[in-house]
Motif scaffolding. Structure first.
Motif, PDB file in Angstrom:
ATOM      1  N   UNK A  46       0.826  -1.208   0.000  1.00 29.73           N
ATOM      2  CA  UNK A  46       0.000   0.000   0.000  1.00 29.73           C
ATOM      3  C   UNK A  46       0.864   1.264   0.000  1.00 29.73           C
ATOM      4  N   UNK A  47       2.039   1.182   0.557  1.00 29.86           N
ATOM      5  CA  UNK A  47       2.961   2.309   0.526  1.00 29.86           C
ATOM      6  C   UNK A  47       3.482   2.519  -0.899  1.00 29.86           C
ATOM      7  N   UNK A  48       3.723   1.420  -1.623  1.00 28.25           N
ATOM      8  CA  UNK A  48       4.239   1.492  -2.983  1.00 28.25           C
ATOM      9  C   UNK A  48       3.171   1.856  -4.007  1.00 28.25           C
ATOM     10  N   UNK A  49       1.918   1.512  -3.736  1.00 27.92           N
ATOM     11  CA  UNK A  49       0.842   1.761  -4.689  1.00 27.92           C
ATOM     12  C   UNK A  49      -0.339   2.393  -3.949  1.00 27.92           C
ATOM     13  N   UNK A  50      -0.495   3.685  -4.087  1.00 26.61           N
ATOM     14  CA  UNK A  50      -1.535   4.436  -3.369  1.00 26.61           C
ATOM     15  C   UNK A  50      -2.947   4.080  -3.812  1.00 26.61           C
ATOM     16  N   UNK A  51      -3.098   3.398  -4.952  1.00 26.86           N
ATOM     17  CA  UNK A  51      -4.420   2.988  -5.419  1.00 26.86           C
ATOM     18  C   UNK A  51      -4.977   1.808  -4.621  1.00 26.86           C
ATOM     19  N   UNK A  52      -4.103   1.075  -3.943  1.00 22.46           N
ATOM     20  CA  UNK A  52      -4.533  -0.098  -3.182  1.00 22.46           C
ATOM     21  C   UNK A  52      -5.277   0.351  -1.925  1.00 22.46           C
ATOM     22  N   UNK A  53      -6.534  -0.035  -1.834  1.00 23.49           N
ATOM     23  CA  UNK A  53      -7.378   0.290  -0.678  1.00 23.49           C
ATOM     24  C   UNK A  53      -7.778  -0.958   0.107  1.00 23.49           C
ATOM     25  N   UNK A  54      -7.568  -2.126  -0.496  1.00 20.95           N
ATOM     26  CA  UNK A  54      -7.847  -3.397   0.170  1.00 20.95           C
ATOM     27  C   UNK A  54      -6.759  -4.386  -0.239  1.00 20.95           C
ATOM     28  N   UNK A  55      -6.271  -5.152   0.718  1.00 23.13           N
ATOM     29  CA  UNK A  55      -5.157  -6.063   0.483  1.00 23.13           C
ATOM     30  C   UNK A  55      -5.393  -7.359   1.245  1.00 23.13           C
ATOM     31  N   UNK A  56      -5.409  -8.472   0.526  1.00 21.15           N
ATOM     32  CA  UNK A  56      -5.557  -9.794   1.126  1.00 21.15           C
ATOM     33  C   UNK A  56      -4.489 -10.709   0.531  1.00 21.15           C
ATOM     34  N   UNK A  57      -3.318 -10.808   1.170  1.00 22.91           N
ATOM     35  CA  UNK A  57      -2.252 -11.641   0.623  1.00 22.91           C
ATOM     36  C   UNK A  57      -2.444 -13.123   0.925  1.00 22.91           C
ATOM     37  N   UNK A  58      -1.814 -13.948   0.097  1.00 24.56           N
ATOM     38  CA  UNK A  58      -1.784 -15.386   0.319  1.00 24.56           C
ATOM     39  C   UNK A  58      -0.326 -15.811   0.272  1.00 24.56           C
ATOM     40  N   UNK A  59       0.155 -16.413   1.340  1.00 28.32           N
ATOM     41  CA  UNK A  59       1.528 -16.903   1.425  1.00 28.32           C
ATOM     42  C   UNK A  59       1.497 -18.423   1.395  1.00 28.32           C
ATOM     43  N   UNK A  60       2.080 -19.024   0.350  1.00 27.57           N
ATOM     44  CA  UNK A  60       2.202 -20.477   0.235  1.00 27.57           C
ATOM     45  C   UNK A  60       3.543 -20.854   0.852  1.00 27.57           C
ATOM     46  N   UNK A  61       3.506 -21.344   2.093  1.00 26.69           N
ATOM     47  CA  UNK A  61       4.750 -21.692   2.767  1.00 26.69           C
ATOM     48  C   UNK A  61       5.159 -23.150   2.552  1.00 26.69           C
ATOM     49  N   UNK A  62       4.415 -23.876   1.728  1.00 21.90           N
ATOM     50  CA  UNK A  62       4.774 -25.245   1.399  1.00 21.90           C
ATOM     51  C   UNK A  62       6.036 -25.245   0.533  1.00 21.90           C
ATOM     52  N   UNK A  63       6.895 -26.189   0.747  1.00 21.68           N
ATOM     53  CA  UNK A  63       8.148 -26.255  -0.011  1.00 21.68           C
ATOM     54  C   UNK A  63       8.005 -27.024  -1.328  1.00 21.68           C
ATOM     55  N   UNK A  64       6.886 -27.754  -1.510  1.00 23.46           N
ATOM     56  CA  UNK A  64       6.738 -28.607  -2.685  1.00 23.46           C
ATOM     57  C   UNK A  64       5.460 -28.423  -3.490  1.00 23.46           C
ATOM     58  N   UNK A  65       4.384 -27.982  -2.858  1.00 26.21           N
ATOM     59  CA  UNK A  65       3.064 -27.985  -3.492  1.00 26.21           C
ATOM     60  C   UNK A  65       2.678 -26.602  -4.025  1.00 26.21           C
ATOM     61  N   UNK A  66       2.253 -26.569  -5.282  1.00 27.50           N
ATOM     62  CA  UNK A  66       1.724 -25.348  -5.886  1.00 27.50           C
ATOM     63  C   UNK A  66       0.240 -25.259  -5.537  1.00 27.50           C
ATOM     64  N   UNK A  67      -0.209 -24.048  -5.200  1.00 25.47           N
ATOM     65  CA  UNK A  67      -1.605 -23.813  -4.851  1.00 25.47           C
ATOM     66  C   UNK A  67      -2.280 -22.959  -5.923  1.00 25.47           C
ATOM     67  N   UNK A  68      -3.583 -23.116  -6.049  1.00 27.82           N
ATOM     68  CA  UNK A  68      -4.389 -22.240  -6.900  1.00 27.82           C
ATOM     69  C   UNK A  68      -5.313 -21.460  -5.981  1.00 27.82           C
ATOM     70  N   UNK A  69      -5.499 -20.182  -6.293  1.00 28.28           N
ATOM     71  CA  UNK A  69      -6.388 -19.338  -5.485  1.00 28.28           C
ATOM     72  C   UNK A  69      -7.349 -18.607  -6.409  1.00 28.28           C
ATOM     73  N   UNK A  70      -8.585 -18.504  -5.972  1.00 28.56           N
ATOM     74  CA  UNK A  70      -9.635 -17.870  -6.756  1.00 28.56           C
ATOM     75  C   UNK A  70     -10.482 -16.997  -5.837  1.00 28.56           C
ATOM     76  N   UNK A  71     -10.714 -15.766  -6.244  1.00 29.42           N
ATOM     77  CA  UNK A  71     -11.564 -14.862  -5.481  1.00 29.42           C
ATOM     78  C   UNK A  71     -12.999 -14.982  -5.992  1.00 29.42           C
ATOM     79  N   UNK A  72     -13.934 -15.134  -5.073  1.00 31.34           N
ATOM     80  CA  UNK A  72     -15.355 -15.244  -5.437  1.00 31.34           C
ATOM     81  C   UNK A  72     -15.779 -14.040  -6.260  1.00 31.34           C
ATOM     82  N   UNK A  73     -16.499 -14.301  -7.341  1.00 27.55           N
ATOM     83  CA  UNK A  73     -16.995 -13.236  -8.200  1.00 27.55           C
ATOM     84  C   UNK A  73     -16.047 -12.863  -9.326  1.00 27.55           C
ATOM     85  N   UNK A  74     -14.898 -13.491  -9.373  1.00 23.11           N
ATOM     86  CA  UNK A  74     -13.921 -13.231 -10.432  1.00 23.11           C
ATOM     87  C   UNK A  74     -13.823 -14.468 -11.325  1.00 23.11           C
ATOM     88  N   UNK A  75     -13.593 -14.257 -12.597  1.00 18.77           N
ATOM     89  CA  UNK A  75     -13.466 -15.378 -13.523  1.00 18.77           C
ATOM     90  C   UNK A  75     -12.099 -16.037 -13.440  1.00 18.77           C
TER      91      UNK A  75
END
Length: 132
Positions: A46-75
């Motif tokens: 948010x400091x780097x991009x003033x347009x950001x008003x909402x932020x929900x990060x996802x941290x994949x701390x697994x060392x081997x598995x790739x994750x997929x993430x999807x936000x409701x209402x988005x294609x």
């Protein structure tokens, strides 16, 4: 109406949209290893991009598995490689977003619920918890 405004922003600025692509890889030489919470992640973004008003990060701390993430209402969704983070952003203030996280190896949904603003989720191949 809000959706149209977000789509216009996406076309004007490909770097920022309601689901901006910020994928950060964690490695031994990165300052990102010093980020210990979703709040810290969001404060930096948010400091780097003033347009950001909402932020929900996802941290994949697994060392081997790739994750997929999807936000409701988005294609579209995003794939988050092992030991990486992805930030979901919006130009409109929001308290939360509903995010579904899938383990791409097992094809099982490991999380489907709310991700809170300035907190986000910390996940591995089996579960997600608030990134406090």
């Amino acid at each position: 109406m809000k959706t149209k405004a977000l789509l216009i922003i996406a076309f004007i600025s490909p770097i920022f949209s309601s689901q901006a692509a910020t994928l950060l890889t964690h490695n031994g030489d990165s300052n990102f290893n010093q980020i210990h919470s979703g709040k810290e992640f969001c404060q930096i973004e948010m400091k780097q991009n003033k347009l950001v008003k909402a932020c929900m990060p996802l941290f994949n701390f697994d060392k081997n598995v790739k994750l997929a993430a999807h936000v409701e209402g988005r294609e579209d969704g995003v794939k988050v490689p092992p030991n990486s983070s992805y930030g979901f952003y919006d130009s409109t203030p929001k308290d939360s977003m509903v995010i579904t996280v899938t383990n791409l190896q097992s094809q099982k949904i490991i999380y489907s619920d709310v991700s809170k603003h300035m907190q986000g989720l910390k996940c591995n191949g089996n579960y997600c918890v608030p990134w406090k």
